[in-house]
Write an enzyme that holds these catalytic residues in place. Structure first.
Site, PDB file in Angstrom:
ATOM      1  N   ARG A  23      -1.098 -20.267 -61.238  1.00 42.86           N
ATOM      2  CA  ARG A  23      -0.488 -19.581 -61.982  1.00 42.86           C
ATOM      3  C   ARG A  23      -0.122 -20.334 -62.448  1.00 42.86           C
ATOM      4  NH1 ARG A  23       3.870 -16.425 -56.919  1.00 42.86           N
ATOM      5  NH2 ARG A  23       2.959 -14.395 -57.591  1.00 42.86           N
ATOM      6  N   LYS A  51       0.041  -4.298 -43.112  1.00 44.86           N
ATOM      7  CA  LYS A  51       1.377  -3.407 -42.764  1.00 44.86           C
ATOM      8  C   LYS A  51       0.910  -2.040 -43.193  1.00 44.86           C
ATOM      9  CE  LYS A  51       5.599  -5.000 -41.748  1.00 44.86           C
ATOM     10  NZ  LYS A  51       7.097  -5.461 -42.722  1.00 44.86           N
ATOM     11  N   GLY A  81      -1.491 -12.618 -54.978  1.00 41.90           N
ATOM     12  CA  GLY A  81      -1.335 -12.178 -52.839  1.00 41.90           C
ATOM     13  C   GLY A  81      -2.888 -12.612 -52.865  1.00 41.90           C
ATOM     14  N   GLY A 133       3.683  -8.905 -55.381  1.00 43.48           N
ATOM     15  CA  GLY A 133       4.402  -7.586 -55.217  1.00 43.48           C
ATOM     16  C   GLY A 133       4.603  -7.057 -56.424  1.00 43.48           C
TER      17      GLY A 133
HETATM   18  C1  3PG Z   1       5.547 -13.938 -55.431  1.00 43.58           C
HETATM   19  O1  3PG Z   1       5.415 -14.838 -54.834  1.00 43.58           O
HETATM   20  O2  3PG Z   1       6.123 -13.333 -54.986  1.00 43.58           O
HETATM   21  C2  3PG Z   1       6.674 -14.171 -56.938  1.00 43.58           C
HETATM   22  O3  3PG Z   1       6.508 -15.169 -56.801  1.00 43.58           O
HETATM   23  C3  3PG Z   1       8.318 -13.532 -56.311  1.00 43.58           C
HETATM   24  O4  3PG Z   1       8.704 -14.567 -55.271  1.00 43.58           O
HETATM   25  P1  3PG Z   1       9.872 -13.707 -54.106  1.00 43.58           P
HETATM   26  O5  3PG Z   1       8.490 -12.650 -53.362  1.00 43.58           O
HETATM   27  O6  3PG Z   1      10.395 -14.813 -53.178  1.00 43.58           O
HETATM   28  O7  3PG Z   1      10.701 -12.754 -54.584  1.00 43.58           O
HETATM   29 MG    MG Z   2       7.163 -12.017 -52.700  1.00 45.55          MG
END
Ligand code: 3PG
Ligand code: MG
Length: 391
Positions: free
Chosen positions: A36, A199, A349, A372
């Site tokens: 990132r 999930k 992720g 997310g």
């Molecule tokens: C993430 O890694 O999902 C983003 O940086 C947002 O963070 P958060 O899920 O804690 O809001």
């Molecule tokens: Mg997140």
């Protein structure tokens, strides 16, 4: 969607507030994956090379108030290495002292505010906090794709306050949105979506939205067991979300009507307990055993579909890939995605972590920096951070 791009902002001699997602994994204060940070640097570079002042800001983790372990100093140090120039790391966010110091920064300099989430006003979208942040800059650039799904002060509030003519999307934001548009709008067919993860409840909105867009849906990970059970297949003691069985049945029926092929695992690696690494290959999961990875026949069937795809989007691992005993399914999918000549996008992720762990990230057309956020884009949502940028 129309955005003002970075190049359209005249940044010379002006303070540019730059929202980045520098929320990177840390272990004992050490950054374990700097993707990132690296991906955010072209925007910062462009501002300072054009004589602007980059006042960068980000959150890190989920602190409740000030948390010494979640200060941004290590991130500022890494930014400085990557940029080859000093980065002033403030230990506060929007105090008067910071406001004064920011005004003294010379053209071409880079600063990083302290972790935005140290102030509860960030996630509450508090008006006073938004105003204090906005006052630190004359222009605003959003390059925090990974945080675009959060309606936080620095994401949604500040650009609204500054007004559209002062706001632009950064290079990473533009690159991410282009990649997802290529998947979701008029993609090259056939389109194959691969979904996994623990999930099913987290992925139902994505599945619903993708049924209108894809030709085949390959489902692995623990989420597959609720779908298998919905099809009447025995799943032993595998993780099933009973509350979502009916919705899975409806989805499978809708997929049939729409002509979308849904591929579920036909063999598995299973074990008598989640903690056990005694992986056994099986076609039918025995009573008392749980599936922890897709089996080799499933992996081969998935790979065949991926090889023929014009477009692939992947979100979620096929099994407990962090443990070598259950990594083979995710690795096989990662290899197939890497080898696919079509347009390939890996969601952020876990799937981004998996493709990087297998050393295959550079062979995918786009690895997203948003977990997310990419999921919510695939759900068809308009994200607050993107809405705030529309001109
Ligand atoms: C993430 O890694 O999902 C983003 O940086 C947002 O963070 P958060 O899920 O804690 O809001
Ligand atoms: Mg997140």
């Amino acid at each position: 969607m129309a955005f003002r791009s970075m190049d359209q902002l005249d940044v010379k001699g002006r303070r540019v507030l730059v929202r980045l997602d520098l929320n990177v994994p840390l272990e004992k204060g050490r950054i374990t994956d700097d993707l990132r940070i690296r991906e955010a640097m072209p925007t910062v570079k462009s501002i300072v090379e054009r004589g602007g002042i980059a006042v960068c800001m980000s959150h890190l983790g989920r602190p409740k108030g000030v948390d010494e372990k979640l200060r941004l100093a290590p991130v500022a140090a890494r930014m400085s290495e990557l940029l080859g120039r000093p980065v002033t790391a403030f230990t506060e966010i929007s105090t008067d002292a910071v406001a004064q110091a920011v005004k003294r920064l010379p053209a071409g300099s880079v600063a990083l505010l302290e972790n935005l989430r140290f102030d509860p006003g960030e996630q509450k979208g508090d008006a006073g906090f938004t105003q204090r942040l906005a006052a630190l800059g004359e222009l605003y650039v959003d390059d925090a794709f990974g945080t675009a799904h959060r309606p936080d002060a620095s994401v949604a509030g500040v650009p609204k306050l500054l007004g559209k003519d002062k706001v632009a999307a950064g290079f990473l934001m533009a690159k991410e949105l282009k990649a997802f548009a290529q998947v979701l709008e008029n993609p090259k067919r056939p389109v194959v979506a691969i979904l996994g993860g623990a999930k099913v409840s987290d992925k139902l909105a994505v599945v619903q939205n993708l049924l209108d867009k894809v030709d085949a849906l390959l489902v692995g990970g623990a989420m597959a067991y609720t779908f298998l059970k919905a099809r009447g297949v025995p799943v032993g003691a595998s993780r099933v979300e009973a509350d979502f069985l009916e919705e899975c049945k409806t989805i499978l029926a809708r997929a049939r009507v729409r002509g979308v092929e849904v591929l579920l695992p036909s063999d598995h690696l299973c074990a008598p307990a989640f903690e056990s690494d005694e992986a056994r290959a099986c076609e039918v999961i025995p009573d008392g055993c749980m599936g922890l990875d897709i089996g080799p026949a499933t992996a081969a069937r998935f790979a065949e579909h991926i090889a023929k795809a014009g477009t692939v989007v992947w979100n979620g691992p096929m099994g407990v890939f962090e443990r070598p005993a259950y990594a083979a399914g995710t690795r096989a999918v990662a290899e197939a995605v890497a080898a696919c000549p079509g347009y390939t996008v890996v969601g952020g992720g876990d799937s981004a972590a998996a493709i990087a762990a297998f050393g295959l990230a550079s062979r995918v057309k786009h690895v997203s920096t948003g977990g997310g956020a990419s999921l919510e884009l695939l759900e068809g949502k308009l994200l607050p951070g993107i809405e705030a940028l529309q001109s």
